[in-house]
Design an enzyme around this catalytic site. Structure first.
Site, PDB file in Angstrom:
ATOM      1  N   ARG A 108       0.845  -1.176   0.000  1.00  0.00           N
ATOM      2  CA  ARG A 108       0.000   0.000   0.000  1.00  0.00           C
ATOM      3  C   ARG A 108       0.891   1.240   0.000  1.00  0.00           C
ATOM      4  NH1 ARG A 108      -3.359  -2.698  -1.636  1.00  0.00           N
ATOM      5  NH2 ARG A 108      -5.405  -3.243  -0.786  1.00  0.00           N
ATOM      6  N   HIS A 154      -1.067   1.145 -10.238  1.00  0.00           N
ATOM      7  CA  HIS A 154      -1.740   0.132  -9.428  1.00  0.00           C
ATOM      8  C   HIS A 154      -2.267  -1.008 -10.293  1.00  0.00           C
ATOM      9  CE1 HIS A 154      -3.822  -0.222  -5.250  1.00  0.00           C
ATOM     10  NE2 HIS A 154      -3.570  -1.440  -5.746  1.00  0.00           N
TER      11      HIS A 154
END
Length: 309
Positions: A224, A272
């Site tokens: 993350r 991502h």
């Protein structure tokens, strides 16, 4: 009673369509449908802010569209009695491992340099960096971390892992606990973060820990964005201590157009995309979670609120 899809900033209609194909008589709505709040029994989401869940008094299930649920666990007014589930897709671990191997080779085999040379018709060979000089260390030895570690073993790379609690992984030397982290960091040339985001792992990629890596080390973050202290990374790159970074996640997504990530010569930034959850799988697991809740059954994909995953 039905399911409300609130996947912003991702398009909610594609998730709603996948749910409607299998939901039978269970209604599926998006925000644009403006359903009666009393009829919302489950919500499929990625990240929600304060004040959203309080609108739905009969909510029983909160399902994440991804493997991580940190965007839901951080809701300040999260009801204590709502079941939180996450999407568990075995294929994602393989996709992330593929991404990590490709990214490591991008740096260790000097592919960026060869692309620049091709642009000017330069035919110059660089020394090949042996696998022994590419010691891979993986932070987080869950399903994703183990898939990453195993992907490097047949290629001859020395592989080690760090986990917050003891875990045995065949072929991989795994150490655990905060006390083992400095020595672990000092022993790897390629650091891959595959940790879940919890209060104890937030900011773990800071100057102290990244500075413990050997000079020239490469850092990859597929966990993350909040694992990384971004200013610390930039400083260590600019100072020449770190040789490069591969970032697929960011504290703010997308990063601002003026962000240094986009133009830094030592950074490979991707949007991502290390893996993507299968829409049918996400829909199926959300619907299954609702049925299990209605029947009082156990939830195989339930999130432990204390652990954060």
């Amino acid at each position: 009673m039905g399911i409300l899809v609130l996947t912003d900033p991702l398009p909610s209609e594609i998730y709603a369509a996948a749910l409607r194909e299998i939901a039978g008589d269970v209604p599926v709505w998006t925000a644009s449908d403006q359903p009666d709040p009393d009829r919302v029994e489950a919500i499929l989401a990625w990240k929600l802010g304060a004040g959203v869940l309080s609108r739905y008094p009969n909510l029983r299930v909160l399902a994440s569209i991804g493997a991580g649920a940190d965007g839901l666990l951080g809701i300040p007014d999260l009801p204590a009695d709502v079941v939180i589930t996450r999407a568990v897709d075995p294929g994602q671990a393989i996709e992330i491992a593929q991404y990590v191997v490709a990214s490591v080779l991008y740096f260790t085999r000097d592919l960026a340099t060869y692309v620049r040379q091709q642009a000017v018709a330069a035919f110059r060979r660089l020394p090949v960096r042996s696998a022994e000089r590419c010691r891979v260390g993986v932070l987080g030895m869950g399903n994703v971390g183990q898939a990453i570690a195993r992907a490097f073993l047949p290629l001859g790379y020395p592989v080690s892992g760090w986990n917050r609690s003891p875990r045995a992984v065949s072929g991989v030397n795994v150490v655990s606990g905060a006390q083992a982290l400095p020595e672990f960091m000092a022993s790897v040339d390629i650091l891959v973060c595959a940790l879940p985001l919890t209060p104890s792992t937030r900011g773990i990629l800071d100057r102290r820990n990244l500075g413990a890596l050997p000079k020239g080390a490469i850092v990859l973050n597929v966990g993350r964005g909040q694992h990384l202290v971004e200013d610390d990374l930039r400083a260590l790159l600019d100072e020449g201590h770190l040789g490069g970074a591969v970032l697929d996640v960011f504290s703010e997504e997308p990063p601002a157009p003026e962000s240094w990530f986009w133009k830094h010569e030592k950074v490979l930034a991707t949007p991502h995309i290390a893996s993507t959850s299968s829409l049918p799988l996400v829909a199926g697991q959300c619907l299954d979670a609702l049925h299990r809740t209605r029947q009082g059954l156990t939830q195989p994909n339930a999130v432990d609120r204390e652990l954060g995953y």
